[in-house]
Design a protein around this motif. Structure first.
Motif, PDB file in Angstrom:
ATOM      1  N   LEU A   8       0.862  -1.145   0.003  1.00  0.00           N
ATOM      2  CA  LEU A   8      -0.152  -0.094   0.012  1.00  0.00           C
ATOM      3  C   LEU A   8       0.907   1.139   0.237  1.00  0.00           C
ATOM      4  N   GLU A   9       0.750   2.176  -0.955  1.00  0.00           N
ATOM      5  CA  GLU A   9       1.589   3.251  -1.328  1.00  0.00           C
ATOM      6  C   GLU A   9       0.881   4.554  -1.543  1.00  0.00           C
ATOM      7  N   ALA A  10       0.942   5.684  -1.144  1.00  0.00           N
ATOM      8  CA  ALA A  10       0.714   6.850  -1.373  1.00  0.00           C
ATOM      9  C   ALA A  10       1.855   7.764  -1.926  1.00  0.00           C
ATOM     10  N   LYS A  11       1.749   8.464  -3.123  1.00  0.00           N
ATOM     11  CA  LYS A  11       2.882   9.044  -3.713  1.00  0.00           C
ATOM     12  C   LYS A  11       2.630  10.508  -3.882  1.00  0.00           C
ATOM     13  N   LYS A  12       3.241  11.258  -3.064  1.00  0.00           N
ATOM     14  CA  LYS A  12       3.003  12.902  -3.325  1.00  0.00           C
ATOM     15  C   LYS A  12       1.404  13.173  -3.289  1.00  0.00           C
ATOM     16  N   LEU A  13       0.904  12.532  -2.135  1.00  0.00           N
ATOM     17  CA  LEU A  13      -0.577  12.865  -2.107  1.00  0.00           C
ATOM     18  C   LEU A  13      -1.115  14.053  -1.478  1.00  0.00           C
ATOM     19  N   THR A  14      -1.823  14.891  -2.056  1.00  0.00           N
ATOM     20  CA  THR A  14      -2.265  16.103  -1.649  1.00  0.00           C
ATOM     21  C   THR A  14      -3.909  16.016  -1.498  1.00  0.00           C
ATOM     22  N   VAL A  15      -4.413  16.641  -0.623  1.00  0.00           N
ATOM     23  CA  VAL A  15      -5.967  16.741  -0.466  1.00  0.00           C
ATOM     24  C   VAL A  15      -6.361  18.023   0.000  1.00  0.00           C
ATOM     25  N   VAL A  16      -7.117  18.728  -0.774  1.00  0.00           N
ATOM     26  CA  VAL A  16      -7.720  19.727  -0.363  1.00  0.00           C
ATOM     27  C   VAL A  16      -9.441  20.027  -0.524  1.00  0.00           C
ATOM     28  N   GLU A  17      -9.840  20.479   0.528  1.00  0.00           N
ATOM     29  CA  GLU A  17     -11.253  20.480   0.669  1.00  0.00           C
ATOM     30  C   GLU A  17     -11.439  21.769   0.777  1.00  0.00           C
ATOM     31  N   LEU A  22      -5.712  19.358   3.686  1.00  0.00           N
ATOM     32  CA  LEU A  22      -5.726  18.360   4.580  1.00  0.00           C
ATOM     33  C   LEU A  22      -4.399  17.668   4.545  1.00  0.00           C
ATOM     34  N   LEU A  23      -3.917  17.205   3.420  1.00  0.00           N
ATOM     35  CA  LEU A  23      -2.592  16.498   3.178  1.00  0.00           C
ATOM     36  C   LEU A  23      -1.859  17.432   2.247  1.00  0.00           C
ATOM     37  N   LYS A  24      -0.483  17.454   2.309  1.00  0.00           N
ATOM     38  CA  LYS A  24       0.093  18.265   1.351  1.00  0.00           C
ATOM     39  C   LYS A  24       1.578  17.606   0.995  1.00  0.00           C
ATOM     40  N   ASP A  25       1.466  16.915  -0.254  1.00  0.00           N
ATOM     41  CA  ASP A  25       2.792  16.035  -0.742  1.00  0.00           C
ATOM     42  C   ASP A  25       3.147  15.019   0.068  1.00  0.00           C
ATOM     43  N   VAL A  26       2.236  14.242   0.563  1.00  0.00           N
ATOM     44  CA  VAL A  26       2.360  12.983   1.470  1.00  0.00           C
ATOM     45  C   VAL A  26       3.036  11.692   0.772  1.00  0.00           C
ATOM     46  N   SER A  27       4.090  10.977   1.037  1.00  0.00           N
ATOM     47  CA  SER A  27       4.330   9.809   0.605  1.00  0.00           C
ATOM     48  C   SER A  27       4.463   9.028   1.621  1.00  0.00           C
ATOM     49  N   ALA A  59      -8.317  12.634  -3.907  1.00  0.00           N
ATOM     50  CA  ALA A  59      -7.145  13.398  -4.018  1.00  0.00           C
ATOM     51  C   ALA A  59      -7.044  14.464  -4.807  1.00  0.00           C
ATOM     52  N   SER A  60      -6.315  15.574  -4.501  1.00  0.00           N
ATOM     53  CA  SER A  60      -6.169  16.763  -5.441  1.00  0.00           C
ATOM     54  C   SER A  60      -4.951  16.370  -6.252  1.00  0.00           C
ATOM     55  N   ALA A  61      -4.041  15.805  -5.817  1.00  0.00           N
ATOM     56  CA  ALA A  61      -3.006  15.472  -6.581  1.00  0.00           C
ATOM     57  C   ALA A  61      -2.229  14.179  -5.958  1.00  0.00           C
ATOM     58  N   GLY A  62      -1.234  13.444  -6.750  1.00  0.00           N
ATOM     59  CA  GLY A  62      -0.709  12.194  -6.224  1.00  0.00           C
ATOM     60  C   GLY A  62      -1.627  11.223  -6.499  1.00  0.00           C
ATOM     61  N   THR A  63      -0.979   9.975  -6.146  1.00  0.00           N
ATOM     62  CA  THR A  63      -1.609   8.623  -6.502  1.00  0.00           C
ATOM     63  C   THR A  63      -1.566   7.512  -5.315  1.00  0.00           C
ATOM     64  N   VAL A  64      -2.567   6.783  -5.331  1.00  0.00           N
ATOM     65  CA  VAL A  64      -2.439   5.734  -4.313  1.00  0.00           C
ATOM     66  C   VAL A  64      -2.449   4.361  -4.893  1.00  0.00           C
ATOM     67  N   LEU A  65      -1.377   3.301  -4.296  1.00  0.00           N
ATOM     68  CA  LEU A  65      -1.325   2.263  -5.253  1.00  0.00           C
ATOM     69  C   LEU A  65      -1.554   1.112  -4.076  1.00  0.00           C
ATOM     70  N   CYS A  66      -2.362  -0.133  -4.613  1.00  0.00           N
ATOM     71  CA  CYS A  66      -2.605  -1.008  -3.816  1.00  0.00           C
ATOM     72  C   CYS A  66      -2.148  -2.281  -4.365  1.00  0.00           C
ATOM     73  N   ALA A  67      -0.927  -3.006  -3.851  1.00  0.00           N
ATOM     74  CA  ALA A  67      -0.052  -3.749  -4.606  1.00  0.00           C
ATOM     75  C   ALA A  67       0.165  -3.417  -5.865  1.00  0.00           C
ATOM     76  N   GLY A  68       0.538  -2.251  -6.146  1.00  0.00           N
ATOM     77  CA  GLY A  68       0.992  -1.867  -7.331  1.00  0.00           C
ATOM     78  C   GLY A  68      -0.064  -1.387  -8.268  1.00  0.00           C
ATOM     79  N   CYS A  69      -1.280  -1.404  -8.155  1.00  0.00           N
ATOM     80  CA  CYS A  69      -2.407  -1.080  -8.783  1.00  0.00           C
ATOM     81  C   CYS A  69      -3.004   0.184  -8.300  1.00  0.00           C
ATOM     82  N   PRO A  70      -3.126   1.483  -9.144  1.00  0.00           N
ATOM     83  CA  PRO A  70      -4.034   2.436  -8.706  1.00  0.00           C
ATOM     84  C   PRO A  70      -5.378   2.253  -8.130  1.00  0.00           C
ATOM     85  N   ILE A  71      -5.511   2.524  -6.977  1.00  0.00           N
ATOM     86  CA  ILE A  71      -6.438   2.244  -6.157  1.00  0.00           C
ATOM     87  C   ILE A  71      -7.877   2.428  -6.916  1.00  0.00           C
ATOM     88  N   GLY A  72      -7.709   3.685  -7.613  1.00  0.00           N
ATOM     89  CA  GLY A  72      -9.312   4.160  -8.343  1.00  0.00           C
ATOM     90  C   GLY A  72      -9.673   2.903  -9.464  1.00  0.00           C
TER      91      GLY A  72
END
Length: 261
Positions: A8-17, A22-27, A59-72
């Motif tokens: 499970l991986e987050a890459k440069k995740l940014t969340v803006v509401e 709420l999150l800024k460039d989180v890996s 997410a406003s920016a960045g990606t989330v991967l579950c076992a290498g696959c984009p969660i979306g």
């Protein structure tokens, strides 16, 4: 750091509401065989990160991967098979029995197009693990908050199959008494040792130091430090993150952290 597979991986995740970041460039990376604890003060973005990694927060920016696959790109059923999630709030107001609620956890496994096998955990095993056998026929809505939380942990256990890659839990010890907190943490540690990536939000620094393999510190939506438990759980760093004088006991068999007066 471990070279085990990242489940499970987050890459440069940014969340803006609206106007709030709420999150800024989180890996963040959760690896197979490790219990990874997320720590931080209220409002640090811990729950937002959990929800984003579970595919429940856009997410406003960045990606989330579950076992290498984009969660979306995973369907709801695929996601439920690979990723078991316990959120901070559980809404269940119907008078189901304890065993009925726990049994619900096996639904994603038994009804998934990917996996027709039964859960690797039986109902009795899940109930026994979290000390619920005596409560199995009781009305869930009449239980204490801590008992209800243990029911949801047992339900999560029923969701685990041979295809599960990661567990994500937001404050799983909420309302649970001290003896059962250790039961929960030992079980999560055991599941990590069996090859799962286990991600847990905690508030108890001493439990984090005792059970975690890795720790990530969040503050104001940013990662302050991530690494092995020993490298991250340092009093000066923790004091800065929590804006308090945090000290570590030198006499305890296991690390104990406390706020100095």
């Amino acid at each position: 750091m471990s070279h085990a597979a990242i489940y499970l991986e987050a890459k440069k995740l940014t969340v803006v509401e609206q106007t709030n970041t709420l999150l800024k460039d989180v890996s963040f990376a959760a690896r197979a065989g490790e219990l990874h604890v997320i720590l931080g003060p209220n409002g640090a973005g811990k729950s937002t990160l959990i929800r984003a990694m579970a595919g429940l927060q856009s997410a406003s920016a960045g990606t989330v991967l579950c076992a290498g696959c984009p969660i979306g790109k995973l369907s709801v059923s695929e996601r439920a098979v690979q990723l078991a999630v316990l959120l901070q709030q559980q809404w269940l107001d119907f008078p189901f029995s304890v065993q009925e609620v726990v049994t619900m956890g096996g639904y994603p496994v038994s009804h998934s197009i990917l996996d027709t096998e039964a859960s690797v955990n039986t109902l009795d095993h899940a109930l026994e693990t979290f000390d619920l056998l005596a409560l199995r026929d009781q009305d869930y809505t009449r239980l204490s908050g801590g008992e209800q939380q243990r029911v949801h942990l047992a339900r999560l256990l029923m969701q685990v199959s041979s295809q599960t890659r990661a567990l994500v839990l937001d404050e799983p010890l909420k309302a649970i008494d001290l003896s059962h907190q250790y039961v929960v943490m030992k079980q999560l540690k055991r599941m990590a040792s069996q090859g799962l990536a286990v991600v847990v939000i905690l508030h108890d620094l001493s439990l984090a130091a005792r059970f975690a393999d890795c720790v990530t510190l969040l503050k104001q939506g940013s990662v302050i430090r991530t690494g092995t438990t020993q490298s991250v759980m340092q009093s000066p760093l923790l004091s800065d993150v929590f804006d308090a004088k945090i000290r570590k006991s030198k006499d305890a068999e296991a690390p104990l952290f406390y706020v100095a007066g």
